[in-house]
Design a protein around this motif. Structure first.
Motif, PDB file in Angstrom:
ATOM      1  N   GLY A  73      26.848  47.409  38.180  1.00 17.78           N
ATOM      2  CA  GLY A  73      27.844  47.975  37.280  1.00 17.78           C
ATOM      3  C   GLY A  73      29.223  47.364  37.388  1.00 17.78           C
ATOM      4  N   ILE A  74      29.316  46.164  37.984  1.00 20.36           N
ATOM      5  CA  ILE A  74      30.615  45.497  38.117  1.00 20.36           C
ATOM      6  C   ILE A  74      30.604  44.237  37.262  1.00 20.36           C
ATOM      7  CG2 ILE A  74      32.223  44.366  39.698  1.00 20.36           C
ATOM      8  CD1 ILE A  74      31.079  46.111  41.938  1.00 20.36           C
ATOM      9  N   GLU A  75      31.455  44.208  36.263  1.00 18.81           N
ATOM     10  CA  GLU A  75      31.544  43.041  35.382  1.00 18.81           C
ATOM     11  C   GLU A  75      32.607  42.096  35.936  1.00 18.81           C
ATOM     12  OE1 GLU A  75      32.346  41.919  30.675  1.00 18.81           O
ATOM     13  OE2 GLU A  75      32.090  44.008  31.289  1.00 18.81           O
ATOM     14  N   ALA A  76      32.158  41.033  36.561  1.00 20.29           N
ATOM     15  CA  ALA A  76      33.079  40.102  37.216  1.00 20.29           C
ATOM     16  C   ALA A  76      33.367  38.904  36.322  1.00 20.29           C
ATOM     17  CB  ALA A  76      32.486  39.627  38.539  1.00 20.29           C
ATOM     18  N   SER A  77      34.575  38.376  36.435  1.00 18.58           N
ATOM     19  CA  SER A  77      34.909  37.127  35.750  1.00 18.58           C
ATOM     20  C   SER A  77      34.618  35.973  36.703  1.00 18.58           C
ATOM     21  CB  SER A  77      36.377  37.116  35.329  1.00 18.58           C
ATOM     22  OG  SER A  77      37.233  37.284  36.445  1.00 18.58           O
ATOM     23  N   LEU A  78      34.030  34.910  36.188  1.00 14.13           N
ATOM     24  CA  LEU A  78      33.580  33.795  37.014  1.00 14.13           C
ATOM     25  C   LEU A  78      34.570  32.639  36.958  1.00 14.13           C
ATOM     26  CD1 LEU A  78      29.784  33.787  36.057  1.00 14.13           C
ATOM     27  CD2 LEU A  78      31.009  35.229  37.705  1.00 14.13           C
ATOM     28  N   HIS A  79      34.868  32.086  38.135  1.00 15.79           N
ATOM     29  CA  HIS A  79      35.833  30.990  38.227  1.00 15.79           C
ATOM     30  C   HIS A  79      35.273  29.872  39.112  1.00 15.79           C
ATOM     31  CE1 HIS A  79      39.237  33.298  36.436  1.00 15.79           C
ATOM     32  NE2 HIS A  79      38.527  34.309  36.888  1.00 15.79           N
ATOM     33  N   PRO A  80      34.325  29.086  38.587  1.00 16.54           N
ATOM     34  CA  PRO A  80      33.830  27.937  39.356  1.00 16.54           C
ATOM     35  C   PRO A  80      34.878  26.827  39.367  1.00 16.54           C
ATOM     36  CG  PRO A  80      32.811  27.990  37.191  1.00 16.54           C
ATOM     37  CD  PRO A  80      33.637  29.238  37.294  1.00 16.54           C
ATOM     38  N   VAL A  81      35.067  26.218  40.521  1.00 17.97           N
ATOM     39  CA  VAL A  81      36.071  25.161  40.654  1.00 17.97           C
ATOM     40  C   VAL A  81      35.401  23.910  41.208  1.00 17.97           C
ATOM     41  CG1 VAL A  81      38.238  24.460  41.727  1.00 17.97           C
ATOM     42  CG2 VAL A  81      37.883  26.863  41.081  1.00 17.97           C
ATOM     43  N   GLY A  82      35.425  22.842  40.432  1.00 21.86           N
ATOM     44  CA  GLY A  82      34.903  21.562  40.891  1.00 21.86           C
ATOM     45  C   GLY A  82      36.034  20.714  41.442  1.00 21.86           C
ATOM     46  N   THR A  83      36.029  20.494  42.742  1.00 20.39           N
ATOM     47  CA  THR A  83      37.120  19.752  43.374  1.00 20.39           C
ATOM     48  C   THR A  83      36.697  19.286  44.763  1.00 20.39           C
ATOM     49  OG1 THR A  83      39.424  19.887  44.133  1.00 20.39           O
ATOM     50  CG2 THR A  83      38.097  21.867  44.346  1.00 20.39           C
ATOM     51  N   SER A  84      37.366  18.263  45.246  1.00 21.17           N
ATOM     52  CA  SER A  84      37.138  17.792  46.610  1.00 21.17           C
ATOM     53  C   SER A  84      38.230  18.302  47.548  1.00 21.17           C
ATOM     54  CB  SER A  84      37.101  16.258  46.643  1.00 21.17           C
ATOM     55  OG  SER A  84      38.311  15.722  46.125  1.00 21.17           O
ATOM     56  N   ALA A  85      39.119  19.139  47.030  1.00 20.25           N
ATOM     57  CA  ALA A  85      40.196  19.708  47.852  1.00 20.25           C
ATOM     58  C   ALA A  85      39.614  20.692  48.863  1.00 20.25           C
ATOM     59  CB  ALA A  85      41.222  20.404  46.963  1.00 20.25           C
ATOM     60  N   ALA A  86      40.393  21.010  49.884  1.00 20.60           N
ATOM     61  CA  ALA A  86      39.949  21.945  50.920  1.00 20.60           C
ATOM     62  C   ALA A  86      39.635  23.302  50.302  1.00 20.60           C
ATOM     63  CB  ALA A  86      41.020  22.090  51.992  1.00 20.60           C
ATOM     64  N   VAL A 119      37.262  42.335  39.449  1.00 23.04           N
ATOM     65  CA  VAL A 119      36.613  41.461  40.426  1.00 23.04           C
ATOM     66  C   VAL A 119      36.452  40.064  39.835  1.00 23.04           C
ATOM     67  CG1 VAL A 119      34.553  41.054  41.820  1.00 23.04           C
ATOM     68  CG2 VAL A 119      35.392  43.394  41.490  1.00 23.04           C
ATOM     69  N   LEU A 120      36.858  39.068  40.608  1.00 21.33           N
ATOM     70  CA  LEU A 120      36.698  37.676  40.218  1.00 21.33           C
ATOM     71  C   LEU A 120      35.794  36.989  41.231  1.00 21.33           C
ATOM     72  CD1 LEU A 120      39.977  38.542  40.089  1.00 21.33           C
ATOM     73  CD2 LEU A 120      40.105  36.356  38.904  1.00 21.33           C
ATOM     74  N   VAL A 121      34.928  36.115  40.760  1.00 21.31           N
ATOM     75  CA  VAL A 121      34.089  35.315  41.653  1.00 21.31           C
ATOM     76  C   VAL A 121      34.573  33.875  41.593  1.00 21.31           C
ATOM     77  CG1 VAL A 121      31.781  34.451  42.148  1.00 21.31           C
ATOM     78  CG2 VAL A 121      32.086  36.807  41.355  1.00 21.31           C
ATOM     79  N   CYS A 122      34.930  33.335  42.749  1.00 15.77           N
ATOM     80  CA  CYS A 122      35.386  31.946  42.813  1.00 15.77           C
ATOM     81  C   CYS A 122      34.438  31.148  43.702  1.00 15.77           C
ATOM     82  CB  CYS A 122      36.811  31.868  43.368  1.00 15.77           C
ATOM     83  SG  CYS A 122      37.461  30.180  43.443  1.00 15.77           S
ATOM     84  N   SER A 123      33.853  30.107  43.135  1.00 13.25           N
ATOM     85  CA  SER A 123      32.976  29.209  43.886  1.00 13.25           C
ATOM     86  C   SER A 123      33.570  27.811  43.845  1.00 13.25           C
ATOM     87  CB  SER A 123      31.567  29.202  43.287  1.00 13.25           C
ATOM     88  OG  SER A 123      30.973  30.484  43.389  1.00 13.25           O
ATOM     89  N   LEU A 152      28.976  49.274  49.597  1.00 10.04           N
ATOM     90  CA  LEU A 152      29.935  50.241  50.128  1.00 10.04           C
ATOM     91  C   LEU A 152      30.811  50.841  49.030  1.00 10.04           C
ATOM     92  CD1 LEU A 152      31.062  48.464  53.428  1.00 10.04           C
ATOM     93  CD2 LEU A 152      29.663  50.523  53.213  1.00 10.04           C
ATOM     94  N   GLY A 153      30.702  50.310  47.819  1.00  9.99           N
ATOM     95  CA  GLY A 153      31.454  50.862  46.695  1.00  9.99           C
ATOM     96  C   GLY A 153      32.892  50.399  46.617  1.00  9.99           C
ATOM     97  N   LEU A 154      33.235  49.343  47.338  1.00  7.69           N
ATOM     98  CA  LEU A 154      34.628  48.901  47.383  1.00  7.69           C
ATOM     99  C   LEU A 154      35.052  48.122  46.140  1.00  7.69           C
ATOM    100  CD1 LEU A 154      34.805  47.835  51.140  1.00  7.69           C
ATOM    101  CD2 LEU A 154      35.727  49.905  50.084  1.00  7.69           C
ATOM    102  N   GLY A 155      34.084  47.748  45.306  1.00  8.13           N
ATOM    103  CA  GLY A 155      34.427  47.020  44.090  1.00  8.13           C
ATOM    104  C   GLY A 155      34.484  47.889  42.848  1.00  8.13           C
ATOM    105  N   GLN A 156      34.066  49.137  42.974  1.00 10.42           N
ATOM    106  CA  GLN A 156      34.034  50.024  41.812  1.00 10.42           C
ATOM    107  C   GLN A 156      35.446  50.327  41.307  1.00 10.42           C
ATOM    108  OE1 GLN A 156      31.373  50.916  40.164  1.00 10.42           O
ATOM    109  NE2 GLN A 156      29.948  49.962  41.616  1.00 10.42           N
ATOM    110  N   GLY A 157      35.621  50.185  39.991  1.00  9.36           N
ATOM    111  CA  GLY A 157      36.907  50.490  39.381  1.00  9.36           C
ATOM    112  C   GLY A 157      37.975  49.443  39.614  1.00  9.36           C
ATOM    113  N   ARG A 158      37.596  48.280  40.130  1.00  6.79           N
ATOM    114  CA  ARG A 158      38.571  47.227  40.398  1.00  6.79           C
ATOM    115  C   ARG A 158      38.203  45.969  39.624  1.00  6.79           C
ATOM    116  NH1 ARG A 158      39.467  47.295  46.926  1.00  6.79           N
ATOM    117  NH2 ARG A 158      41.346  46.150  46.323  1.00  6.79           N
TER     118      ARG A 158
END
Length: 277
Positions: free
Chosen positions: A213-226, A186-190, A178-184
């Motif tokens: 065309g979206i260069e996202a920064s990756l933020h993997p989180v290893g945790t047992s928290a909610a 973007v972070l990916v959190c897993s 839908l193009g909602l990430g263009q020009g913004r």
């Protein structure tokens, strides 16, 4: 590409905030807003126990409430139309009569996305508290749903909550196409109790975004928290203005015992949520 937005209106402060977001997107993407107002006729005419001989008065009261509801919906849509005219956005008014969530799901078939307040008040003639329309729309909608808080944050960054489920992959794909990430930003959190698994999920989402065309920064989180608490904390830390996530990705029985991430986000997150089931 974003071309048509269904905006569900109930006259609440949440609805007004949703209108602001919808007009910003419509203006940016040259999209049409389908402003939908709903008269909850089934709720107004719902049978109630009345004393013998009082049936006529119940019927008369129903007719009065219906007329008032029609007038209020017309006023709400007129205000939205005037707002769109000021913003130079095309707006089409639609008045529906029936079960609110069913009307929204039906009308959504001609739109790309649904925008609703985080709390909905489509049963305004018969109850003051929020109704269950949003949850039902989320579970049955043919389109992604964007829920909007009472106050719209002034932030552009987007956090993609990604866990490899079908719901998460669908939400990410539609958000991107839908193009909602263009020009913004973007972070990916897993989030997973094993950091390696969280990293694999984040890498998959990041690679998909890169192809578009979206260069996202990756933020993997290893945790047992909610999971929901971690996502909200990450959103606050990075000053995120919207979160993308799959909706109701867990089996119902699992939701019952450990809780729903979607419900937690809807309750605690104070940013728009782009959700798809």
């Amino acid at each position: 590409m974003l071309r048509a937005i269904l905006l569900g209106l109930d006259g609440s402060a949440y609805s007004q905030s949703a209108t602001q977001l919808a007009t910003v997107w419509a203006k940016k993407h040259q999209a049409v807003i389908l402003a939908v107002g709903i008269v909850d006729e089934p709720g107004i005419r719902r049978p109630e126990p009345v004393p013998i001989g009082a049936g006529y008065f119940k019927q008369h009261l129903d007719e009065v409430q219906l007329r008032e509801a029609v007038e209020r919906v017309s006023q709400i849509l007129q205000e939205c139309e005037h707002h769109c005219q000021r913003e130079q956005v095309v707006c089409k008014r639609v008045v529906c009569m029936g079960e609110p969530w069913e009307q929204i799901v039906r009308e959504a078939q001609r739109c790309d996305v649904i925008v609703l307040g985080k709390q909905t008040y489509f049963r305004f003639e018969t109850r003051e508290e929020p109704c269950d329309t949003l949850e039902r729309v989320l579970r049955h909608s043919p389109r992604p749903v964007v829920t909007v808080p009472e106050q719209l944050p002034d932030r552009e960054a987007v956090l993609v909550a990604y866990d490899g489920t079908i719901q998460a992959t669908r939400a990410l794909q539609l958000f991107t196409l839908l193009g909602l990430g263009q020009g913004r930003k973007v972070l990916v959190c897993s989030v997973h109790r094993q950091t390696e698994q969280a990293a694999r999920w984040a890498e998959l989402a990041g690679e998909f975004l890169g192809y578009h065309g979206i260069e996202a920064s990756l933020h993997p989180v290893g945790t047992s928290a909610a999971t929901a608490e971690v996502l909200i904390e990450e959103a606050d830390t990075h000053q995120v203005g919207m979160m993308v996530a799959g909706a109701y990705g867990q089996p119902v029985i699992k939701e019952f015992f450990i809780g729903s991430v979607t419900k937690h986000l809807l309750r605690e997150a104070h940013i728009p949520l782009f959700l798809y089931h």
